[in-house]
Design a protein around this motif. Structure first.
Motif, PDB file in Angstrom:
ATOM      1  N   MET A   1      87.802  22.438  21.186  1.00  0.00           N
ATOM      2  CA  MET A   1      86.610  23.282  21.224  1.00  0.00           C
ATOM      3  C   MET A   1      85.554  22.591  20.368  1.00  0.00           C
ATOM      4  N   VAL A   2      84.381  22.415  20.940  1.00  0.00           N
ATOM      5  CA  VAL A   2      83.290  21.761  20.224  1.00  0.00           C
ATOM      6  C   VAL A   2      82.262  22.827  19.858  1.00  0.00           C
ATOM      7  N   LEU A   3      82.009  22.952  18.563  1.00  0.00           N
ATOM      8  CA  LEU A   3      81.095  23.967  18.055  1.00  0.00           C
ATOM      9  C   LEU A   3      79.667  23.464  18.177  1.00  0.00           C
ATOM     10  N   GLU A   4      78.811  24.291  18.778  1.00  0.00           N
ATOM     11  CA  GLU A   4      77.438  23.848  19.033  1.00  0.00           C
ATOM     12  C   GLU A   4      76.439  24.646  18.204  1.00  0.00           C
ATOM     13  N   PRO A   5      75.838  24.016  17.181  1.00  0.00           N
ATOM     14  CA  PRO A   5      74.710  24.652  16.500  1.00  0.00           C
ATOM     15  C   PRO A   5      73.489  24.643  17.415  1.00  0.00           C
ATOM     16  N   LEU A   6      72.779  25.764  17.450  1.00  0.00           N
ATOM     17  CA  LEU A   6      71.702  25.956  18.425  1.00  0.00           C
ATOM     18  C   LEU A   6      70.386  26.326  17.745  1.00  0.00           C
ATOM     19  N   SER A   7      69.306  26.126  18.500  1.00  0.00           N
ATOM     20  CA  SER A   7      67.963  26.459  18.015  1.00  0.00           C
ATOM     21  C   SER A   7      67.314  27.582  18.809  1.00  0.00           C
ATOM     22  N   ASP A   8      68.071  28.234  19.691  1.00  0.00           N
ATOM     23  CA  ASP A   8      67.480  29.199  20.619  1.00  0.00           C
ATOM     24  C   ASP A   8      66.875  30.415  19.910  1.00  0.00           C
ATOM     25  N   THR A   9      67.531  30.879  18.856  1.00  0.00           N
ATOM     26  CA  THR A   9      67.053  32.051  18.123  1.00  0.00           C
ATOM     27  C   THR A   9      67.538  31.963  16.682  1.00  0.00           C
ATOM     28  N   PRO A  10      66.744  32.422  15.711  1.00  0.00           N
ATOM     29  CA  PRO A  10      67.193  32.389  14.311  1.00  0.00           C
ATOM     30  C   PRO A  10      68.314  33.371  14.010  1.00  0.00           C
ATOM     31  N   ASP A  11      68.680  34.213  14.973  1.00  0.00           N
ATOM     32  CA  ASP A  11      69.806  35.130  14.763  1.00  0.00           C
ATOM     33  C   ASP A  11      71.158  34.431  14.844  1.00  0.00           C
ATOM     34  N   LEU A  12      71.206  33.237  15.442  1.00  0.00           N
ATOM     35  CA  LEU A  12      72.476  32.540  15.627  1.00  0.00           C
ATOM     36  C   LEU A  12      73.035  32.046  14.290  1.00  0.00           C
ATOM     37  N   PHE A  13      74.324  32.275  14.096  1.00  0.00           N
ATOM     38  CA  PHE A  13      74.972  31.914  12.834  1.00  0.00           C
ATOM     39  C   PHE A  13      75.020  30.409  12.623  1.00  0.00           C
ATOM     40  N   LEU A  14      75.326  29.662  13.673  1.00  0.00           N
ATOM     41  CA  LEU A  14      75.517  28.215  13.546  1.00  0.00           C
ATOM     42  C   LEU A  14      74.199  27.513  13.837  1.00  0.00           C
TER      43      LEU A  14
END
Length: 306
Positions: free
Chosen positions: A182-195
Motif C-alpha cells: 500500500m502506497v500512502l499518498e499525501p495530497l493537496s486537494d483540500t487542507p482537511d486531508l490528514f496526510l
C-alpha cells in the motif's frame, strides 16, 4: 487492415495535419518503428488516448503499448466487473506490461478517516486490504493507493498519527504475505486531508515498519504542498515505492507548467528507480491533437540521457 495498423496510420496522418514545427517532428518521431520503450516506465490512465484508440480500455492498453508505454494505472480498477478485470490482467500479461496502482476501495476519505481511531473505520479499511489481494491476483498489480482520510481535529496531532500507524500496521499484516504494497499518498486537494507532506508520510512509514507500507510520491501534489522536489525525494528515498506525474499549475502533462520534469526524471532514473511513473493528469488540449501533444511531451522530457 488490422485495427492496430489502422490506428498507427491514423495517428501519423493526424500528426501531419494538426501539428506544426517542433511538436510535429517530436510527435511523428514517436510513431516511427524506432518508437521503443521510454527510459522510465510511464503509465497512462484510461481516456488519455481514447480519441485514437476508442473507448474500450483493452484497445487503449494496446495503443499505449504501440506508442512505447509498458505500464498502465487504473485508479478505479476495483469498481470494474470481475470479467473486465480479468481481461485487463490477461492483456497486460500478454504484452509484458505492468499494472500500476489501483486505489484501495474505501481506503480512507472524509467519511472514513483512520486518524479518528474508530474501530468501524479501521474495519472498512481492512476489508479494502483483503479485497486488494484478490484484485492483485487478477491484474498482476502489486501497489494499492491508500489515503488515511481527514484530520480528526478534536484529537491531538500525535494521537491521530498513532491511530494511523496502528491501522496501517494491521493492513500491512494482510498485504505483506502476498507481496502487495500500500502506497500512502499525501495530497493537496483540500487542507482537511490528514496526510499532507512527504516527510510526514516518511515518519508514518517508519512507524509502520513494513515493506507493505511505503510512499506514493505524486510530484504534482508535492510541488503544491512543499516544493523542493528533488531534495525531498532524496530525504524520503528509502520509503518511496511509487511516483505519479502531473505539471503545476493545471495538473496536465509535463512541459505545461513550472516543474522541470526532465531534471526530475533524470534524478529519479539516476537513483535507480525503474518502477511505474503514473500519468495521473489531464491534457492541455482536447481531442486527437491533445493526445499527440501528450506523446510529444513525454518524448521530450524522457530525453534526459547523454
Amino acid at each position: 487492415m488490422k485495427r492496430s495498423q489502422f490506428i498507427r496510420n491514423s495517428l501519423l496522418a493526424t500528426g501531419a495535419v494538426v501539428t506544426g514545427g517542433t511538436l510535429a517532428a517530436n510527435a511523428e518521431g514517436s510513431q516511427k518503428p524506432e518508437n521503443k520503450p521510454f527510459n522510465l516506465n510511464y503509465g497512462p490512465h484510461q481516456g488519455q488516448f481514447e480519441n485514437h484508440a476508442g473507448k474500450n480500455i483493452l484497445d487503449q492498453i494496446q495503443f499505449a503499448y504501440d506508442q512505447g508505454f509498458r505500464s498502465i494505472e487504473d485508479n478505479g480498477f476495483s469498481r470494474r466487473p470481475i470479467d473486465e478485470q480479468e481481461k485487463i490482467g490477461s492483456l497486460l500479461a500478454k504484452l509484458g506490461m505492468t499494472m500500476g496502482v489501483f486505489v484501495l476501495d474505501k481506503g480512507g476519505n472524509g467519511a472514513n478517516t483512520l486518524a479518528a481511531g474508530k474501530p468501524e473505520h479501521v474495519d472498512i479499511f481492512l476489508k479494502g486490504c483483503r479485497q486488494a489481494v484478490e484484485l492483485a491476483k487478477r491484474s498482476g498489480g502489486k501497489f494499492t493507493t491508500v489515503v488515511p482520510g481527514d484530520f480528526a481535529r478534536n484529537l491531538p496531532l500525535d494521537i491521530q498519527t498513532a491511530h494511523v500507524i496502528e491501522a496501517l500496521r494491521r493492513g500491512a499484516e494482510i498485504l505483506e504475505p502476498h507481496g502487495i504494497t500500500m502506497v500512502l499518498e499525501p495530497l493537496s486537494d483540500t487542507p482537511d486531508l490528514f496526510l499532507r507532506t512527504s516527510t510526514q508520510t516518511y515518519l508514518i512509514c517508519k512507524g509502520v515498519d513494513s515493506p507493505s507500507c511505503k510512499i506514493l510520491y505524486d510530484v504534482y501534489h508535492m510541488q503544491r504542498n512543499e516544493g523542493d522536489i528533488i531534495a525531498n525525494i532524496d530525504r524520503c528515498w528509502d520509503e518511496i515505492a511509487y511516483f505519479q506525474v502531473g505539471d503545476n499549475p493545471g495538473r496536465r502533462e509535463p512541459t505545461t507548467g513550472e516543474i522541470n520534469y526532465k531534471n526530475v526524471f533524470r534524478h529519479i532514473y539516476n537513483k535507480g528507480y525503474r518502477g511505474v511513473m503514473g500519468m495521473e493528469h489531464g491534457k492541455s488540449t482536447p481531442g486527437k491533437e491533445g493526445e499527440l501533444r501528450l506523446l510529444a511531451a513525454y518524448r521530450e522530457v524522457d530525453n534526459f540521457l547523454g
